[in-house]
Scaffold this motif. Sequence first.
Motif, short mmCIF file in Angstrom:
data_model
loop_
_atom_site.label_atom_id
_atom_site.label_comp_id
_atom_site.label_asym_id
_atom_site.label_seq_id
_atom_site.Cartn_x
_atom_site.Cartn_y
_atom_site.Cartn_z
N GLY A 72 1.22 8.72 10.83
CA GLY A 72 1.67 9.18 9.52
C GLY A 72 0.60 9.03 8.46
N PRO A 73 1.04 9.07 7.21
CA PRO A 73 0.09 8.99 6.10
C PRO A 73 -0.53 7.60 5.97
CG PRO A 73 2.34 8.96 5.28
CD PRO A 73 2.42 9.19 6.76
N PRO A 74 -1.60 7.47 5.19
CA PRO A 74 -2.21 6.15 4.98
C PRO A 74 -1.19 5.18 4.39
CG PRO A 74 -3.57 7.88 4.02
CD PRO A 74 -2.29 8.52 4.44
N ARG A 75 -1.40 3.92 4.66
CA ARG A 75 -0.49 2.87 4.16
C ARG A 75 -1.19 2.05 3.10
NH1 ARG A 75 1.73 0.85 10.02
NH2 ARG A 75 3.19 2.58 10.33
N LYS A 76 -0.43 1.67 2.09
CA LYS A 76 -0.93 0.81 1.02
C LYS A 76 -0.56 -0.63 1.37
CE LYS A 76 -0.49 2.12 -3.34
NZ LYS A 76 0.09 2.32 -4.70
N TYR A 77 -1.57 -1.45 1.65
CA TYR A 77 -1.35 -2.86 1.97
C TYR A 77 -1.54 -3.71 0.72
CZ TYR A 77 -1.12 -2.18 6.99
OH TYR A 77 -0.72 -1.81 8.25
N TYR A 78 -0.53 -4.53 0.42
CA TYR A 78 -0.56 -5.40 -0.75
C TYR A 78 -0.97 -6.81 -0.34
CZ TYR A 78 1.94 -1.85 -3.39
OH TYR A 78 2.29 -0.69 -4.02
N GLY A 79 -1.68 -7.49 -1.22
CA GLY A 79 -2.06 -8.88 -1.01
C GLY A 79 -2.07 -9.62 -2.34
N LEU A 80 -2.05 -10.93 -2.27
CA LEU A 80 -2.09 -11.75 -3.48
C LEU A 80 -3.51 -11.86 -4.02
CD1 LEU A 80 0.16 -14.82 -2.57
CD2 LEU A 80 0.79 -12.82 -3.92
N THR A 81 -3.65 -11.79 -5.32
CA THR A 81 -4.92 -12.10 -5.97
C THR A 81 -4.98 -13.61 -6.15
OG1 THR A 81 -3.96 -11.95 -8.17
CG2 THR A 81 -4.91 -9.91 -7.25
N GLU A 82 -6.10 -14.11 -6.63
CA GLU A 82 -6.18 -15.56 -6.92
C GLU A 82 -5.15 -15.94 -7.98
OE1 GLU A 82 -7.79 -18.02 -5.33
OE2 GLU A 82 -8.29 -16.42 -3.93
N LEU A 83 -4.99 -15.09 -8.99
CA LEU A 83 -3.97 -15.33 -10.01
C LEU A 83 -2.58 -15.32 -9.38
CD1 LEU A 83 -3.19 -15.71 -12.98
CD2 LEU A 83 -3.22 -13.20 -13.22
N GLY A 84 -2.36 -14.42 -8.44
CA GLY A 84 -1.08 -14.36 -7.74
C GLY A 84 -0.79 -15.62 -6.95
N LYS A 85 -1.83 -16.18 -6.31
CA LYS A 85 -1.66 -17.43 -5.56
C LYS A 85 -1.30 -18.58 -6.49
CE LYS A 85 -4.84 -15.97 -1.95
NZ LYS A 85 -6.16 -16.11 -1.36
N THR A 86 -1.97 -18.64 -7.62
CA THR A 86 -1.68 -19.68 -8.62
C THR A 86 -0.26 -19.53 -9.15
OG1 THR A 86 -4.01 -19.79 -9.24
CG2 THR A 86 -2.42 -20.67 -10.82
N PHE A 87 0.10 -18.30 -9.47
CA PHE A 87 1.44 -18.00 -9.97
C PHE A 87 2.50 -18.40 -8.96
CE2 PHE A 87 4.90 -15.06 -11.15
CZ PHE A 87 4.97 -15.26 -12.51
#
Length: 109
Positions: A72-87
């Motif tokens: 199928g179409p390309p997939r958008k993979y999400y991950g945590l940023t450093e700010l996201g990890k702190t949050f």
Amino acid sequence: MNIENTKAQMRKGVLEFCILSVLKEKEAYTSEILDTLKNAKLLVVEGTVYPLLTRLKNDGLLNYRWEESTSGPPRKYYGLTELGKTFLNELNGTWKELSDAVNIITNQN
């Protein structure tokens, strides 16, 4: 009073925390995130998750990358940023305090 509305509001209140927690160990694409939430019995729909992922990305807590898919179409993979990890670490502490308080109150005789 509508109990289903109250239950839905409770779920919405923790959805952001749960999505960040899903991404704590590894990147995931939206359907993987939805499957993880559903497997945990957290009832959510795509129409709720997509805008939340966008908001978390705009807030600097998530980043994403595109990956080609063999089916199928390309997939958008999400991950945590450093700010996201702190949050997320801060939310974990707040969740522990809140759940401890709720358990104390709801388990009183």
